[in-house]
Write a protein that holds these residues in place. Structure first.
Motif, short mmCIF file in Angstrom:
data_model
loop_
_atom_site.label_atom_id
_atom_site.label_comp_id
_atom_site.label_asym_id
_atom_site.label_seq_id
_atom_site.Cartn_x
_atom_site.Cartn_y
_atom_site.Cartn_z
N ILE A 42 0.83 -1.26 -0.10
CA ILE A 42 0.01 0.08 0.02
C ILE A 42 0.97 1.30 -0.07
O ILE A 42 0.44 2.54 -0.70
CB ILE A 42 -1.02 0.00 1.41
CG1 ILE A 42 -1.89 -1.04 0.91
CG2 ILE A 42 -1.71 1.47 1.26
CD1 ILE A 42 -2.77 -1.29 1.97
N ILE A 43 1.91 1.35 1.02
CA ILE A 43 2.76 2.49 0.92
C ILE A 43 4.38 1.75 0.82
O ILE A 43 4.40 0.57 1.24
CB ILE A 43 2.68 3.38 2.22
CG1 ILE A 43 2.83 2.38 3.46
CG2 ILE A 43 1.09 4.15 2.04
CD1 ILE A 43 2.69 3.46 4.58
N SER A 44 5.17 2.69 0.76
CA SER A 44 6.48 2.33 0.51
C SER A 44 7.19 2.01 1.91
O SER A 44 6.49 2.63 2.90
CB SER A 44 7.47 3.31 -0.28
OG SER A 44 7.52 4.57 0.55
N GLU A 45 8.22 1.39 1.80
CA GLU A 45 9.02 1.13 3.10
C GLU A 45 9.31 2.38 3.92
O GLU A 45 9.24 2.60 5.24
CB GLU A 45 9.83 0.04 3.08
CG GLU A 45 9.67 -1.25 2.81
CD GLU A 45 10.87 -2.36 2.71
OE1 GLU A 45 12.00 -2.18 3.52
OE2 GLU A 45 10.79 -3.38 1.91
N GLU A 46 9.86 3.30 3.03
CA GLU A 46 10.28 4.44 3.63
C GLU A 46 9.33 5.43 4.16
O GLU A 46 9.30 5.81 5.30
CB GLU A 46 10.87 5.27 2.50
CG GLU A 46 12.30 4.71 1.82
CD GLU A 46 12.06 3.60 0.84
OE1 GLU A 46 10.75 3.53 0.34
OE2 GLU A 46 12.92 2.89 0.64
N GLN A 47 8.01 5.34 3.63
CA GLN A 47 6.95 6.06 3.85
C GLN A 47 6.37 5.43 5.48
O GLN A 47 6.19 6.17 6.25
CB GLN A 47 5.70 6.17 3.08
CG GLN A 47 4.42 6.81 3.30
CD GLN A 47 4.82 8.37 3.55
OE1 GLN A 47 5.30 9.22 2.50
NE2 GLN A 47 4.50 9.16 4.68
N LEU A 48 6.52 4.12 5.22
CA LEU A 48 5.82 3.39 6.74
C LEU A 48 6.87 3.80 7.85
O LEU A 48 6.26 3.99 9.00
CB LEU A 48 5.71 1.92 6.30
CG LEU A 48 5.45 1.16 7.52
CD1 LEU A 48 3.89 1.55 7.94
CD2 LEU A 48 5.44 -0.35 7.47
N ALA A 49 8.13 3.88 7.53
CA ALA A 49 8.99 4.20 8.63
C ALA A 49 8.86 5.51 9.01
O ALA A 49 8.82 6.01 10.02
CB ALA A 49 10.46 3.98 8.02
N TYR A 50 8.50 6.44 8.05
CA TYR A 50 8.20 7.98 8.44
C TYR A 50 7.11 7.85 9.47
O TYR A 50 6.87 8.55 10.17
CB TYR A 50 8.26 8.69 7.21
CG TYR A 50 7.62 10.19 7.44
CD1 TYR A 50 8.66 11.06 7.87
CD2 TYR A 50 6.31 10.66 7.22
CE1 TYR A 50 8.34 12.38 8.26
CE2 TYR A 50 6.02 11.77 7.45
CZ TYR A 50 7.00 12.66 8.21
OH TYR A 50 6.38 13.97 8.38
N ASN A 51 5.93 7.37 8.89
CA ASN A 51 4.69 7.26 9.28
C ASN A 51 4.80 6.93 10.83
O ASN A 51 4.08 7.22 11.77
CB ASN A 51 3.66 6.67 8.73
CG ASN A 51 3.19 7.03 7.62
OD1 ASN A 51 3.71 8.22 6.94
ND2 ASN A 51 2.51 6.41 6.57
N LYS A 52 5.59 5.87 11.07
CA LYS A 52 6.03 5.13 12.44
C LYS A 52 6.64 6.29 13.25
O LYS A 52 6.08 6.44 14.76
CB LYS A 52 6.60 4.01 12.60
CG LYS A 52 6.13 2.68 11.93
CD LYS A 52 7.09 1.64 11.77
CE LYS A 52 6.21 0.37 11.12
NZ LYS A 52 7.29 -0.81 11.44
N THR A 53 7.43 7.13 12.74
CA THR A 53 7.83 8.30 13.65
C THR A 53 6.92 9.15 14.00
O THR A 53 6.98 9.82 15.11
CB THR A 53 9.15 8.95 13.08
OG1 THR A 53 8.81 9.59 11.87
CG2 THR A 53 10.21 8.04 12.62
N VAL A 54 6.12 9.73 13.01
CA VAL A 54 4.95 10.48 13.51
C VAL A 54 4.00 9.88 14.47
O VAL A 54 3.21 10.62 15.40
CB VAL A 54 4.05 11.03 11.93
CG1 VAL A 54 3.01 11.94 12.45
CG2 VAL A 54 5.13 11.55 11.08
N ILE A 55 3.60 8.63 14.24
CA ILE A 55 2.76 7.85 15.16
C ILE A 55 3.48 7.92 16.60
O ILE A 55 2.64 8.31 17.59
CB ILE A 55 2.53 6.55 14.73
CG1 ILE A 55 1.51 6.63 13.72
CG2 ILE A 55 1.76 5.58 15.79
CD1 ILE A 55 1.41 4.94 12.69
#
Length: 151
Positions: free
Chosen positions: A92-105
């Motif tokens: 659904i999303i890239s690994e980079e985007q998922l890693a970024y999203n985890k930092t925002v979460i």
């Protein structure tokens, strides 16, 4: 029979196209820092939507009932919109985007609750938040949240 089938297909295609047009009017960003720059420039608050797009049933219902409503679309002009997705499927999303999203979460949704809306000022300071979505599909609390914090 052929005419009826063609008419039916045209009708379905037209409805689907109209729905996609309505959805595309919202400009969701996926980077909070970029959103902050825009928010500062335009003097607007930032609405961050935390979702589990492929697994969270309340998230899917909130998207349909709240975010795709005409009322929300008209109010969205007064905010910078950010979506932070935490999908389970990796396509659904890239690994980079998922890693970024985890930092925002980790910063703004430490409880890992989905769906969650967080209103920030242009500097990233939290103004308010609301979590969850009722099985009754009542969006009044979410619109009250916008009314209170989007100014």
């Amino acid at each position: 029979m052929k005419k009826a089938l063609i008419l039916c297909l045209l009708l379905v295609t037209g409805v689907a196209f109209a729905q996609n047009e309505a959805d595309s009017t919202l400009k969701w960003l996926t980077n909070l820092e970029k959103a902050q720059k825009i928010a500062k420039k335009k003097n607007k608050p930032i609405l961050v939507y935390f979702t589990g797009s492929d697994w969270c049933a309340p998230c899917k219902k909130l998207k349909q009932d709240f975010f795709e409503s005409e009322k929300f679309v008209s109010q969205a002009e007064n905010m910078v919109l950010v979506i932070i997705d935490r999908p389970r499927r990796m396509d659904i999303i890239s690994e980079e985007q998922l890693a970024y999203n985890k930092t925002v979460i980790a910063k703004y949704n430490k409880e890992n609750t989905f769906p969650k809306l967080v209103m920030l000022n242009a500097k990233g300071k939290k103004k308010g938040e609301i979590s969850g979505y009722s099985q009754l599909r009542d969006t009044s609390h979410h619109f009250a949240f916008l009314e209170k914090y989007s100014r």
